[in-house]
Design a protein around this motif. Structure first.
Motif, mmCIF file in Angstrom:
data_model
loop_
_atom_site.group_PDB
_atom_site.id
_atom_site.type_symbol
_atom_site.label_atom_id
_atom_site.label_comp_id
_atom_site.label_asym_id
_atom_site.label_seq_id
_atom_site.Cartn_x
_atom_site.Cartn_y
_atom_site.Cartn_z
ATOM 1 N N SER A 11 57.078 23.246 5.270
ATOM 2 C CA SER A 11 57.672 21.938 4.948
ATOM 3 C C SER A 11 56.855 21.143 3.932
ATOM 4 O O SER A 11 57.250 20.062 3.516
ATOM 5 C CB SER A 11 57.866 21.125 6.229
ATOM 6 N N ASP A 12 55.701 21.676 3.514
ATOM 7 C CA ASP A 12 54.870 21.017 2.489
ATOM 8 C C ASP A 12 55.520 21.205 1.116
ATOM 9 O O ASP A 12 55.424 22.268 0.498
ATOM 10 C CB ASP A 12 53.461 21.641 2.513
ATOM 11 N N TRP A 17 53.472 28.494 -3.313
ATOM 12 C CA TRP A 17 53.013 29.726 -2.684
ATOM 13 C C TRP A 17 52.835 30.826 -3.728
ATOM 14 O O TRP A 17 53.515 30.844 -4.748
ATOM 15 C CB TRP A 17 54.027 30.179 -1.632
ATOM 16 N N ASP A 18 51.931 31.745 -3.448
ATOM 17 C CA ASP A 18 51.789 32.896 -4.354
ATOM 18 C C ASP A 18 53.022 33.786 -4.270
ATOM 19 O O ASP A 18 53.486 34.325 -5.272
ATOM 20 C CB ASP A 18 50.545 33.735 -3.983
ATOM 21 N N MET A 19 53.557 33.941 -3.055
ATOM 22 C CA MET A 19 54.680 34.865 -2.868
ATOM 23 C C MET A 19 55.561 34.449 -1.710
ATOM 24 O O MET A 19 55.062 34.045 -0.662
ATOM 25 C CB MET A 19 54.135 36.279 -2.595
ATOM 26 N N VAL A 20 56.875 34.568 -1.918
ATOM 27 C CA VAL A 20 57.837 34.466 -0.825
ATOM 28 C C VAL A 20 58.521 35.825 -0.703
ATOM 29 O O VAL A 20 58.983 36.377 -1.704
ATOM 30 C CB VAL A 20 58.891 33.368 -1.075
ATOM 31 N N VAL A 21 58.547 36.355 0.514
ATOM 32 C CA VAL A 21 59.207 37.638 0.765
ATOM 33 C C VAL A 21 60.490 37.355 1.532
ATOM 34 O O VAL A 21 60.475 36.681 2.561
ATOM 35 C CB VAL A 21 58.300 38.586 1.588
ATOM 36 N N VAL A 22 61.607 37.850 1.004
ATOM 37 C CA VAL A 22 62.901 37.673 1.665
ATOM 38 C C VAL A 22 63.206 38.950 2.447
ATOM 39 O O VAL A 22 63.411 40.014 1.862
ATOM 40 C CB VAL A 22 64.022 37.401 0.637
ATOM 41 N N MET A 40 46.391 36.348 -0.825
ATOM 42 C CA MET A 40 47.479 35.530 -1.384
ATOM 43 C C MET A 40 48.080 34.636 -0.305
ATOM 44 O O MET A 40 48.063 34.980 0.879
ATOM 45 C CB MET A 40 48.596 36.427 -1.933
ATOM 46 N N SER A 41 48.634 33.504 -0.728
ATOM 47 C CA SER A 41 49.404 32.677 0.207
ATOM 48 C C SER A 41 50.831 33.227 0.207
ATOM 49 O O SER A 41 51.483 33.289 -0.826
ATOM 50 C CB SER A 41 49.392 31.209 -0.231
ATOM 51 N N VAL A 42 51.288 33.694 1.376
ATOM 52 C CA VAL A 42 52.575 34.383 1.443
ATOM 53 C C VAL A 42 53.420 33.861 2.593
ATOM 54 O O VAL A 42 52.909 33.570 3.674
ATOM 55 C CB VAL A 42 52.373 35.926 1.564
ATOM 56 N N ALA A 43 54.719 33.698 2.330
ATOM 57 C CA ALA A 43 55.679 33.319 3.367
ATOM 58 C C ALA A 43 56.758 34.399 3.432
ATOM 59 O O ALA A 43 57.298 34.792 2.396
ATOM 60 C CB ALA A 43 56.310 31.972 3.040
ATOM 61 N N CYS A 44 57.053 34.874 4.640
ATOM 62 C CA CYS A 44 58.087 35.899 4.840
ATOM 63 C C CYS A 44 59.229 35.283 5.641
ATOM 64 O O CYS A 44 59.008 34.741 6.729
ATOM 65 C CB CYS A 44 57.493 37.101 5.568
ATOM 66 N N ALA A 218 57.406 29.022 -5.278
ATOM 67 C CA ALA A 218 56.535 30.209 -5.268
ATOM 68 C C ALA A 218 56.389 30.793 -6.665
ATOM 69 O O ALA A 218 57.280 30.654 -7.510
ATOM 70 C CB ALA A 218 57.111 31.264 -4.337
ATOM 71 N N ARG A 219 55.234 31.439 -6.883
ATOM 72 C CA ARG A 219 54.980 32.104 -8.167
ATOM 73 C C ARG A 219 55.741 33.422 -8.278
ATOM 74 O O ARG A 219 55.993 33.906 -9.371
ATOM 75 C CB ARG A 219 53.469 32.345 -8.338
#
Length: 356
Positions: A11-12, A17-22, A40-44, A218-219
């Motif tokens: 929510s920030d 983020w470096d990467m978002v994985v879908v 890396m900063s990663v969100a999945c 995300a980058r």
């Protein structure tokens, strides 16, 4: 790994983020672990639940692709055997040895499969579980008491790996979080963000539990949506050409009386040129799989009657008594994403399993 704390991190609005994985299946979680362990900063983000589709509906095997050895695709087999060895080393609590028996009804097949599986062992290069060996018809009956005895000419025993597919996925999610990554289920990606130059710059997603929409900058964005890869691609580019063909695999679950053994059965060549496995699993027997092209991917694929007929018909050639519809305890169906052929009408076993 509380979901609320994971959502809070996303929510920030100022964070990039470096990467978002879908996608939160085996591939998406694997990518997320790889990124997180590299700092890396990663969100999945997973739209339903982790390992919901393809990644929990396998034959529960970690194999080197015996059927691809038949087709002469040695490099693919080599790659799969290396992966099997790494999984055995990294997750010994989930991956174990499973011995298989191939029952042969022609003397020539004893020689053929023994030579082929000895080559399979050699390709393992120290990653193997045990050496293949020829066994007599009497030994086949001892190892698999439910084998069809009439015309039996002997067999070959070989070793491969067995694992718990959905537990492996959950362990990957836990490992990602332990290394600073963020993983959230019930999060449906609804759009792709672009920057002024038109490059991908993040995603929008909806929290299915609250209906709240979030924007994650995300980058880079990795599309690991499996059979639903094209849905995500169309969010980025509506005229995008189809990349994935879903291929459906069905398994049936039978009582242990149809195997009565810790050994598994492998049928090396079925009527459609595929292989069939009957594998002991939690005091039951999992038998499969089929391989049928489906027109569109489905979250809840339904087994076709022809698939169940095929499994029962093939199993009946090797199991005594032959299983029937009334013996089926449960059925599960999954769809695997294969690279779509440029020409329509290709059989799924002709579609490449390699990277594209």
């Amino acid at each position: 790994m509380e979901r609320a704390s994971q959502i809070k991190k996303l929510s920030d609005k100022g964070k990039i983020w470096d990467m978002v994985v879908v996608g939160g299946g085996a591939t998406g979680l694997g990518v997320a672990v790889d990124a997180a362990t590299r700092g890396m900063s990663v969100a999945c983000l997973e739209k339903t639940d982790f390992a919901k589709c393809t990644s929990s509906r396998s034959t529960k095997l970690v194999h080197g692709g015996v059927r691809y050895l038949q087709k002469g695709d040695v490099m693919l087999v080599l790659e799969a055997l290396r992966e099997r060895g790494r999984m055995k080393a990294n997750a010994p609590h989930l991956v174990k040895d499973q011995a298989f028996v191939i029952s042969n009804y022609r003397y020539w097949d004893n020689f053929l499969y023994f030579c082929g599986l000895t080559f399979y062992d050699l390709l393992s290069f120290g990653f193997g579980y045990g050496r293949s060996k020829y066994i007599s018809a009497k030994k086949v009956m001892k190892y698999i008491p439910t084998s069809v005895e009439k015309g039996l000419k002997g067999g070959v025993v070989y070793h491969d790996g067995q694992f718990d597919d959905s537990r492996m996925a959950i362990n990957l999610a836990q490992t990602c979080v332990e290394n600073g990554g963020t993983v959230v289920n019930e999060a449906t990606v609804t759009g792709i963000l672009h920057n002024e130059a038109g490059k991908v710059a993040g995603v929008k997603f909806v929290d299915n539990t609250t209906g709240e929409e979030y924007t994650v900058k995300a980058r880079s964005v990795v599309n690991a949506a499996g059979c639903f890869v094209d849905d995500i691609m169309h969010m980025d580019s509506p005229e995008h050409r189809k990349m994935v063909t879903p291929s459906q695999g069905v398994h049936i679950v039978l009582d242990m009386k149809f195997l009565q053994s810790d050994y598994a059965i492998m049928v090396p060549k079925t009527s459609d040129g595929r292989v069939l496995f009957a594998v002991p699993w939690h005091d039951k027997v999992v038998v499969g799989t089929t391989d049928i092209v489906r027109p569109t991917p489905e979250e809840e694929p339904r087994p076709l009657k022809e698939e169940i007929d095929f499994i029962l018909g093939t199993a009946g050639l090797y199991m005594n008594p032959a299983p029937t519809y009334k013996d089926i305890l449960s059925v599960f169906a999954g769809q695997r994403p294969l690279a779509a052929p440029k020409k329509e009408g290709k059989n799924t076993k002709e579609i490449s399993r390699s990277h594209k």
